[in-house]
Write a protein that holds these residues in place. Structure first.
Motif, PDB file in Angstrom:
ATOM      1  N   ALA A  18     -23.431 -37.829  16.734  1.00  0.00           N
ATOM      2  CA  ALA A  18     -24.383 -36.814  16.272  1.00  0.00           C
ATOM      3  C   ALA A  18     -25.008 -37.206  14.938  1.00  0.00           C
ATOM      4  O   ALA A  18     -26.220 -37.079  14.751  1.00  0.00           O
ATOM      5  CB  ALA A  18     -23.676 -35.467  16.148  1.00  0.00           C
ATOM      6  N   THR A  19     -24.180 -37.710  14.005  1.00  0.00           N
ATOM      7  CA  THR A  19     -24.750 -38.052  12.691  1.00  0.00           C
ATOM      8  C   THR A  19     -25.718 -39.226  12.806  1.00  0.00           C
ATOM      9  O   THR A  19     -26.812 -39.187  12.237  1.00  0.00           O
ATOM     10  CB  THR A  19     -23.659 -38.426  11.673  1.00  0.00           C
ATOM     11  OG1 THR A  19     -22.829 -39.435  12.226  1.00  0.00           O
ATOM     12  CG2 THR A  19     -22.836 -37.235  11.305  1.00  0.00           C
ATOM     13  N   ARG A  20     -25.315 -40.249  13.538  1.00  0.00           N
ATOM     14  CA  ARG A  20     -26.179 -41.432  13.628  1.00  0.00           C
ATOM     15  C   ARG A  20     -27.455 -41.097  14.400  1.00  0.00           C
ATOM     16  O   ARG A  20     -28.544 -41.546  14.041  1.00  0.00           O
ATOM     17  CB  ARG A  20     -25.443 -42.597  14.308  1.00  0.00           C
ATOM     18  CG  ARG A  20     -24.018 -42.821  13.809  1.00  0.00           C
ATOM     19  CD  ARG A  20     -23.975 -43.281  12.356  1.00  0.00           C
ATOM     20  NE  ARG A  20     -22.675 -42.973  11.762  1.00  0.00           N
ATOM     21  CZ  ARG A  20     -22.011 -43.774  10.944  1.00  0.00           C
ATOM     22  NH1 ARG A  20     -22.519 -44.928  10.590  1.00  0.00           N
ATOM     23  NH2 ARG A  20     -20.849 -43.401  10.440  1.00  0.00           N
ATOM     24  N   ALA A  21     -27.311 -40.312  15.455  1.00  0.00           N
ATOM     25  CA  ALA A  21     -28.491 -39.937  16.242  1.00  0.00           C
ATOM     26  C   ALA A  21     -29.423 -39.059  15.403  1.00  0.00           C
ATOM     27  O   ALA A  21     -30.648 -39.222  15.443  1.00  0.00           O
ATOM     28  CB  ALA A  21     -28.061 -39.199  17.506  1.00  0.00           C
ATOM     29  N   ALA A  22     -28.844 -38.150  14.632  1.00  0.00           N
ATOM     30  CA  ALA A  22     -29.664 -37.257  13.807  1.00  0.00           C
ATOM     31  C   ALA A  22     -30.439 -38.063  12.769  1.00  0.00           C
ATOM     32  O   ALA A  22     -31.630 -37.814  12.541  1.00  0.00           O
ATOM     33  CB  ALA A  22     -28.783 -36.216  13.126  1.00  0.00           C
ATOM     34  N   VAL A  23     -29.757 -39.021  12.150  1.00  0.00           N
ATOM     35  CA  VAL A  23     -30.436 -39.831  11.135  1.00  0.00           C
ATOM     36  C   VAL A  23     -31.533 -40.680  11.792  1.00  0.00           C
ATOM     37  O   VAL A  23     -32.659 -40.777  11.268  1.00  0.00           O
ATOM     38  CB  VAL A  23     -29.425 -40.736  10.391  1.00  0.00           C
ATOM     39  CG1 VAL A  23     -30.170 -41.720   9.489  1.00  0.00           C
ATOM     40  CG2 VAL A  23     -28.478 -39.882   9.570  1.00  0.00           C
ATOM     41  N   GLY A  24     -31.229 -41.270  12.950  1.00  0.00           N
ATOM     42  CA  GLY A  24     -32.225 -42.082  13.659  1.00  0.00           C
ATOM     43  C   GLY A  24     -33.431 -41.249  14.056  1.00  0.00           C
ATOM     44  O   GLY A  24     -34.586 -41.641  13.825  1.00  0.00           O
ATOM     45  N   ALA A  25     -33.185 -40.075  14.605  1.00  0.00           N
ATOM     46  CA  ALA A  25     -34.274 -39.213  15.067  1.00  0.00           C
ATOM     47  C   ALA A  25     -35.084 -38.687  13.886  1.00  0.00           C
ATOM     48  O   ALA A  25     -36.319 -38.666  13.917  1.00  0.00           O
ATOM     49  CB  ALA A  25     -33.703 -38.049  15.874  1.00  0.00           C
ATOM     50  N   ALA A  26     -34.376 -38.283  12.823  1.00  0.00           N
ATOM     51  CA  ALA A  26     -35.080 -37.743  11.661  1.00  0.00           C
ATOM     52  C   ALA A  26     -35.933 -38.823  11.000  1.00  0.00           C
ATOM     53  O   ALA A  26     -37.052 -38.546  10.538  1.00  0.00           O
ATOM     54  CB  ALA A  26     -34.072 -37.177  10.662  1.00  0.00           C
ATOM     55  N   THR A  27     -35.413 -40.036  10.948  1.00  0.00           N
ATOM     56  CA  THR A  27     -36.177 -41.137  10.349  1.00  0.00           C
ATOM     57  C   THR A  27     -37.452 -41.390  11.157  1.00  0.00           C
ATOM     58  O   THR A  27     -38.538 -41.575  10.588  1.00  0.00           O
ATOM     59  CB  THR A  27     -35.318 -42.418  10.302  1.00  0.00           C
ATOM     60  OG1 THR A  27     -34.158 -42.147   9.514  1.00  0.00           O
ATOM     61  CG2 THR A  27     -36.084 -43.577   9.690  1.00  0.00           C
ATOM     62  N   MET A  28     -37.305 -41.397  12.467  1.00  0.00           N
ATOM     63  CA  MET A  28     -38.475 -41.625  13.318  1.00  0.00           C
ATOM     64  C   MET A  28     -39.488 -40.491  13.146  1.00  0.00           C
ATOM     65  O   MET A  28     -40.703 -40.739  12.995  1.00  0.00           O
ATOM     66  CB  MET A  28     -38.033 -41.719  14.792  1.00  0.00           C
ATOM     67  CG  MET A  28     -39.172 -41.973  15.748  1.00  0.00           C
ATOM     68  SD  MET A  28     -40.096 -43.464  15.336  1.00  0.00           S
ATOM     69  CE  MET A  28     -38.949 -44.715  15.885  1.00  0.00           C
ATOM     70  N   ALA A  29     -38.991 -39.267  13.136  1.00  0.00           N
ATOM     71  CA  ALA A  29     -39.906 -38.122  12.980  1.00  0.00           C
ATOM     72  C   ALA A  29     -40.628 -38.202  11.639  1.00  0.00           C
ATOM     73  O   ALA A  29     -41.847 -37.987  11.560  1.00  0.00           O
ATOM     74  CB  ALA A  29     -39.107 -36.823  13.081  1.00  0.00           C
ATOM     75  N   LEU A  30     -39.877 -38.574  10.608  1.00  0.00           N
ATOM     76  CA  LEU A  30     -40.468 -38.708   9.281  1.00  0.00           C
ATOM     77  C   LEU A  30     -41.535 -39.811   9.284  1.00  0.00           C
ATOM     78  O   LEU A  30     -42.612 -39.653   8.684  1.00  0.00           O
ATOM     79  CB  LEU A  30     -39.368 -39.031   8.261  1.00  0.00           C
ATOM     80  CG  LEU A  30     -39.799 -39.088   6.797  1.00  0.00           C
ATOM     81  CD1 LEU A  30     -40.278 -37.721   6.323  1.00  0.00           C
ATOM     82  CD2 LEU A  30     -38.638 -39.567   5.925  1.00  0.00           C
ATOM     83  N   GLY A  31     -41.218 -40.912   9.971  1.00  0.00           N
ATOM     84  CA  GLY A  31     -42.181 -42.017  10.053  1.00  0.00           C
ATOM     85  C   GLY A  31     -43.485 -41.571  10.694  1.00  0.00           C
ATOM     86  O   GLY A  31     -44.583 -41.904  10.205  1.00  0.00           O
TER      87      GLY A  31
END
Lengths: 282, 333
Positions: free
Chosen positions: A100-113
């Motif tokens: 969950a943490t790694r997926a959240a960080v990956g998804a949030a980074t992409m969304a931010l990008g």
């Protein structure tokens, strides 16, 4: 159920290690520069999403790798896993919290990008970006990010050492991104399939080639974009128009490609968990 | 119902047998020390009890629950200090303990736990990465104590601790035992085990070599204690040698050496000497656990100690050695 506690503790750990900041800042900077650099060349931001998709498929997984490869393997190597599993956490709690943490960080980074890309496009391009196209681009790119995080965390949970996790994650990246849809003619899936097809008595139809090409997350990601993001794009850009007459193969169907990415995003962590569930720890 | 029941437990890693047909019972409320050299199988056994490893053969029950059936139920009632405990990077001791309290649904105050284990509250607010090994151990102890566990499993708890820390561990073990908890701890620090354990198991090469109270182990090996009396006039040695529990009597100059296999042999021997002559001085030297450990784990011929019967071969016939099984009180199964 204590997966949230595991996730919270894990998030604290990676946030303070600056991995999160490093991954997010690097990706956002690359995306911002890419959109900024093309603002004078292409009047329509949608044209730059073509290059953005290459960044997502080939560069983003390399940024995710350091975030994900030690998720479980690092804990096993350090012995930290006994902290989590010595408490009344099931292995599912632990793995779920970690994923969950790694997926959240990956998804949030992409969304931010994607948000940063939109803002840069809004500020610097001759024509305003199409919010609908960027939303769809963000959703598909996030799904791709989740599938790659799932694969990397699954590898991390399937091996017992840091070095194996690193080699496994790099191998997965090279096979599924660089090789599957790679830009190097001597080292990509099409070349291998052509070589096989040249064997006497063996033929691989174009539709089968398309289907095989769609089976990696990166291949599936690219296949969704022509119809869901670039269709009817303004500006008559050749790069985007090249897909207009794509044959009606299953491998090019958006729904099929979305399903492939979803299958990786769900299936890879599931396989990783099943391997971890029976792993010998200690 | 026993706290821990291990029956014929075997754990292999490929060709390596880490635990070999181990049978052992730890009773509730007992302080049970597991002693053995590196690679003896201590940590592997503990890892099986917590579900980290699957047994290759045999079974293990903790607090009445089979470890392969419902390890969650076990972990809710167990406090664990793992071997070479290492915390989560960049996370403070306070956060480690708070997460443990949350996971165990306990109501402990982290500050109280840090006070018990001697971890400065300010240090507890710093990321644990900067901690010394001793501070890590103290944090691990605090985590293990969360939720007043029925069973405390401490794997090498004194590792990395200074003498004050070792003393603190001893106090915590005593306090937990007084509270009614069962304490199982592994150690290679013999003195530590001797001071707090009700019983001791000695493991070697994955197998149980002996299990009993330290006192009974001494008696079993005939290496209980040596009574040395400085006398005005040397007494007859035959009556002394005939005392039940006396295994050897020697005289030199003005000193009588009486080797006693059991504690109850000492006073009768001393009384006999006192009746026969004037005793100027008396010293009693107990065989240390180190001697015992050496006797049990060293090869034949090295076994023995300060007592009379020093046969290594006989040492291996003590309870638990034959069938690698023992229950409370040291009876062989």
């Amino acid at each position: 159920m204590s997966a949230p506690t595991v996730a919270r503790t894990d998030f604290r750990s990676i946030r303070r290690s600056y991995v999160v900041v490093g991954v997010a800042a690097t990706f956002v900077a690359i995306v911002a520069l890419a959109f900024l650099g093309s603002s004078d060349v292409h009047p329509h931001p949608v044209r730059t999403t073509f290059g953005f998709s290459a960044l997502v498929a080939w560069v983003f997984p390399l940024l995710l790798a350091p975030l994900a490869y030690l998720a479980v393997a690092g804990d096993r190597a350090r012995g930290t896993i006994t902290y989590y599993l010595g408490l009344p956490n099931t292995r599912a709690d632990y793995f779920g919290g970690k994923y969950a943490t790694r997926a959240a960080v990956g998804a949030a980074t992409m969304a931010l990008g994607v948000v940063v890309a939109f803002v840069v496009a809004l500020a610097t391009y001759e024509h305003a970006p199409d919010a609908g196209r960027f939303l769809m681009l963000g959703a598909l790119s996030t799904l791709f990010a989740l599938s790659m995080v799932g694969i990397f965390v699954a590898i991390s949970a399937s091996v017992g050492s840091r070095s194996r996790a690193m080699m496994g994650v790099l191998a997965a990246y090279f096979v599924l991104s660089a090789f599957w849809i790679g830009p190097l003619p001597a080292l990509n899936l099409d070349t291998v399939l052509d070589a096989v097809a040249s064997l006497p008595g063996v033929t691989i139809s174009d539709s089968t080639m398309a289907l095989i090409g769609a089976l990696s997350p990166a291949g599936a990601y690219f296949n969704t974009l022509p119809e869901l993001v670039w269709a009817g794009a303004p500006g008559q850009y050749e790069a985007l128009a090249q897909f207009d007459d794509a044959p009606d193969y299953l491998g090019y169907e958006p729904w099929f490609n979305v399903a492939v990415m979803a299958a990786w995003a769900v299936g890879a962590p599931l396989v990783g968990y099943l391997r971890f569930r029976s792993a010998e720890l200690g | 119902m026993s706290a821990v029941e291990i029956d014929g437990l075997t754990k292999r890693f490929g060709d390596v047998t880490a635990v070999d047909d181990l049978s052992l019972t730890v009773e509730r409320g007992e302080v049970f020390g597991v002693l053995g050299p590196n690679g003896a199988g201590k940590s592997t056994t503990i890892n099986v009890l917590l579900g980290f490893l699957e047994p290759t053969a045999g079974s293990a029950r903790v607090l009445g629950t089979d470890v392969t059936e419902d390890v969650q139920r076990i972990k809710r009632r167990v406090g664990l200090l793992p071997e070479a405990f290492d915390g989560v990077p960049n996370v403070t001791a306070h956060e480690h303990v708070a997460a443990a309290i949350e996971t165990k649904d306990a109501d402990d105050d982290p500050a109280d736990l840090f006070d018990r284990v001697g971890l400065d509250p300010e240090d507890a607010r710093r990321p644990a990465d900067d901690y010394s090994k001793g501070m890590h151990q103290r944090m691990g102890l605090a985590i293990a104590l969360v939720g007043e566990p029925d069973l405390l499993i401490l794997d090498e708890p004194s590792s990395g601790l200074d003498p004050n820390g070792v003393q603190l561990v001893r106090e915590i073990v005593r306090e937990e035992a007084e509270r009614g908890a069962t304490v199982v701890f592994s150690s290679h620090i013999l003195d530590e085990v001797e001071r707090v354990s009700d019983r001791v198991a000695i493991l070697q090469d994955g197998a149980l070599t002996a299990v009993n109270s330290v006192e009974n182990l001494r008696a079993d090996l005939g290496m209980g204690a040596v009574v040395e009396a400085t006398v005005d006039e040397l007494p007859e040695t035959d009556p002394l040698a005939a005392v039940d529990g006396v295994t050897d009597v020697t005289v030199a100059d003005s000193t009588v050496h009486v080797a006693c296999a059991t504690p109850r042999a000492k006073m009768p021997a001393l009384r006999l000497i006192d009746r026969a002559t004037t005793v100027a001085d008396v010293t009693i030297e107990e065989a240390s656990l180190e001697d015992l450990f050496e006797a049990y784990t060293a090869g034949e011929g090295r076994a023995g100690g300060r007592g009379g019967d020093r046969s290594g071969g006989e040492a291996r016939q003590t309870p638990g050695s034959g069938e690698r099984a023992a229950t409370a009180g040291g009876e062989g199964a």
